[in-house]
Design an enzyme around this catalytic site. Sequence first.
Site, PDB file in Angstrom:
ATOM      1  N   THR A  65       0.843  -1.201   0.000  1.00  0.00           N
ATOM      2  CA  THR A  65       0.000   0.000   0.000  1.00  0.00           C
ATOM      3  C   THR A  65       0.873   1.244   0.000  1.00  0.00           C
ATOM      4  O   THR A  65       2.108   1.147  -0.158  1.00  0.00           O
ATOM      5  CB  THR A  65      -1.028  -0.045   1.158  1.00  0.00           C
TER       6      THR A  65
ATOM      7  N   LYS B 144       3.423   1.530  -3.747  1.00  0.00           N
ATOM      8  CA  LYS B 144       2.767   0.817  -4.861  1.00  0.00           C
ATOM      9  C   LYS B 144       3.552   0.953  -6.177  1.00  0.00           C
ATOM     10  O   LYS B 144       3.478   0.083  -7.022  1.00  0.00           O
ATOM     11  CB  LYS B 144       1.342   1.344  -5.062  1.00  0.00           C
TER      12      LYS B 144
ATOM     13  N   ASP C 161      -7.150  -3.851  -7.759  1.00  0.00           N
ATOM     14  CA  ASP C 161      -8.185  -2.826  -7.524  1.00  0.00           C
ATOM     15  C   ASP C 161      -9.292  -2.858  -8.578  1.00  0.00           C
ATOM     16  O   ASP C 161     -10.480  -2.833  -8.250  1.00  0.00           O
ATOM     17  CB  ASP C 161      -7.562  -1.424  -7.523  1.00  0.00           C
TER      18      ASP C 161
ATOM     19  N   GLY D 119      -4.342   6.291  -9.474  1.00  0.00           N
ATOM     20  CA  GLY D 119      -4.093   4.855  -9.636  1.00  0.00           C
ATOM     21  C   GLY D 119      -5.374   4.035  -9.601  1.00  0.00           C
ATOM     22  O   GLY D 119      -5.576   3.145 -10.441  1.00  0.00           O
TER      23      GLY D 119
ATOM     24  N   ILE E 223     -15.412   5.111  -3.835  1.00  0.00           N
ATOM     25  CA  ILE E 223     -14.451   4.105  -3.351  1.00  0.00           C
ATOM     26  C   ILE E 223     -13.894   4.475  -1.973  1.00  0.00           C
ATOM     27  O   ILE E 223     -13.203   3.676  -1.356  1.00  0.00           O
ATOM     28  CB  ILE E 223     -13.318   3.796  -4.367  1.00  0.00           C
TER      29      ILE E 223
ATOM     30  N   GLY F  63     -17.874   2.022  -0.743  1.00  0.00           N
ATOM     31  CA  GLY F  63     -16.433   1.834  -0.906  1.00  0.00           C
ATOM     32  C   GLY F  63     -15.895   0.571  -0.266  1.00  0.00           C
ATOM     33  O   GLY F  63     -14.936  -0.031  -0.772  1.00  0.00           O
TER      34      GLY F  63
HETATM   35  P1  ATR Z   1      -5.012   6.863  -5.900  1.00  0.00           P
HETATM   36  O1  ATR Z   1      -3.765   6.272  -6.482  1.00  0.00           O
HETATM   37  O2  ATR Z   1      -5.332   6.376  -4.530  1.00  0.00           O
HETATM   38  O3  ATR Z   1      -6.182   6.805  -6.831  1.00  0.00           O
HETATM   39  P2  ATR Z   1      -3.921   9.463  -6.500  1.00  0.00           P
HETATM   40  O4  ATR Z   1      -3.064   8.870  -7.537  1.00  0.00           O
HETATM   41  O5  ATR Z   1      -3.306  10.395  -5.519  1.00  0.00           O
HETATM   42  O6  ATR Z   1      -4.683   8.391  -5.622  1.00  0.00           O
HETATM   43  O7  ATR Z   1      -5.157  10.151  -7.274  1.00  0.00           O
HETATM   44  C1  ATR Z   1      -5.752  11.186  -6.751  1.00  0.00           C
HETATM   45  C2  ATR Z   1      -6.935  11.603  -7.655  1.00  0.00           C
HETATM   46  O8  ATR Z   1      -7.779  12.369  -6.843  1.00  0.00           O
HETATM   47  C3  ATR Z   1      -6.539  12.486  -8.816  1.00  0.00           C
HETATM   48  O9  ATR Z   1      -7.468  12.352  -9.854  1.00  0.00           O
HETATM   49  C4  ATR Z   1      -6.634  13.877  -8.198  1.00  0.00           C
HETATM   50  O10 ATR Z   1      -6.841  14.921  -9.114  1.00  0.00           O
HETATM   51  P3  ATR Z   1      -5.605  15.631  -9.892  1.00  0.00           P
HETATM   52  O11 ATR Z   1      -5.270  14.744 -11.052  1.00  0.00           O
HETATM   53  O12 ATR Z   1      -6.121  16.957 -10.280  1.00  0.00           O
HETATM   54  O13 ATR Z   1      -4.489  15.715  -8.874  1.00  0.00           O
HETATM   55  C5  ATR Z   1      -7.855  13.703  -7.346  1.00  0.00           C
HETATM   56  N1  ATR Z   1      -7.907  14.626  -6.202  1.00  0.00           N
HETATM   57  C6  ATR Z   1      -7.158  14.573  -5.081  1.00  0.00           C
HETATM   58  N2  ATR Z   1      -7.494  15.561  -4.225  1.00  0.00           N
HETATM   59  C7  ATR Z   1      -8.501  16.259  -4.828  1.00  0.00           C
HETATM   60  C8  ATR Z   1      -9.293  17.413  -4.464  1.00  0.00           C
HETATM   61  N3  ATR Z   1      -9.126  18.030  -3.289  1.00  0.00           N
HETATM   62  N4  ATR Z   1     -10.245  17.815  -5.331  1.00  0.00           N
HETATM   63  C9  ATR Z   1     -10.444  17.196  -6.510  1.00  0.00           C
HETATM   64  N5  ATR Z   1      -9.711  16.114  -6.919  1.00  0.00           N
HETATM   65  C10 ATR Z   1      -8.754  15.674  -6.096  1.00  0.00           C
END
Ligand code: ATR
Length: 277
Positions: A61, A65, A101, A131, A218, A241
């Site tokens: 995790t 990853k 996932d 991701g 999720i 989720g």
């Molecule tokens: P994971 O791998 O767990 O899916 P991640 O790679 O950090 O997490 O992905 C985060 C996603 O949430 C991205 O789509 C991000 O948007 P950006 O591409 O603009 O960064 C989105 N995200 C995270 N915080 C956000 C916020 N406060 N408002 C809107 N979107 C957010």
Amino acid sequence: MLRLGLIGSPIKHSLSPWIHRHLLQRANIPGSYELFEIHSGRQLSRAMKQLKEQLHGFNVTVPYKETIIPHLDMLDDTARYCGAVNTVVKIKNQWIGYNTDGIGYIRSLQASYPQFFSRKKNKVLIIGAGGAARGIYFSLIDEGFINIDIANRTVKNAKEMVRDSTIPTKVYDLKGIHDMIHSYDLIIQTTSVGMHPLENETVISLSNIKPDTIVSDIVYQPVYTKFLKEARSLKANIHFGHMMLLYQAIYAFEIWTGKHVQSDDLAQRLKNKLERN
Ligand code: ATR
């Protein structure tokens, strides 16, 4: 004795030991599932030798990853596409990385809404391009869905995600999607918005949705995110989720053991456990 575990940081509050110990018990397999808190990339390099000697397989995790990948011999297709691994298994002395996932998400949706899968033209909106979104997008296409759009805060990231896709996918920003939202049959929220410390926020407003839309988040802590509460108040169908959390774990367990464990009641037990936290 099957030795399994989880690496990451922080992992103290992970629900994976609870889930996998149940699965071991139900599959009648003597084994263990332990936490291995790893504090830095350097520690990961040192720990890999020991983990490979001690364990038959493990979950990965945040924040490892991606950085686990150079330590592995092979990746399955989903892990390669996502550039992220959450499950590792030793097969014939080779360490193989998977990402459970996307398939976990699909199976969780099938468990709750099997009828959705009989109409592959259903329109799907994924919110987010990280991701988890990648894994879900890839698996939905693999399942035969052909109408999938993405809305993301940063449009560039979403465009990059769908660049080599086999289906045409429209990309929106979070404001632009509002007028289109009534056209979707399934809306999947994959960002961290709604999870502590953002539990009082929603990533987009659902006010324009059709009443029979499936709205999926999720985020599993809280179980009822603000997003799902809004969906429920609009009479939408809800997909929680914790269902993805459970089914991605069940798929990881299958990769390690080759056994499919009957687990319908575990979803409710997991929900109860999360609601007590
Ligand atoms: P994971 O791998 O767990 O899916 P991640 O790679 O950090 O997490 O992905 C985060 C996603 O949430 C991205 O789509 C991000 O948007 P950006 O591409 O603009 O960064 C989105 N995200 C995270 N915080 C956000 C916020 N406060 N408002 C809107 N979107 C957010």
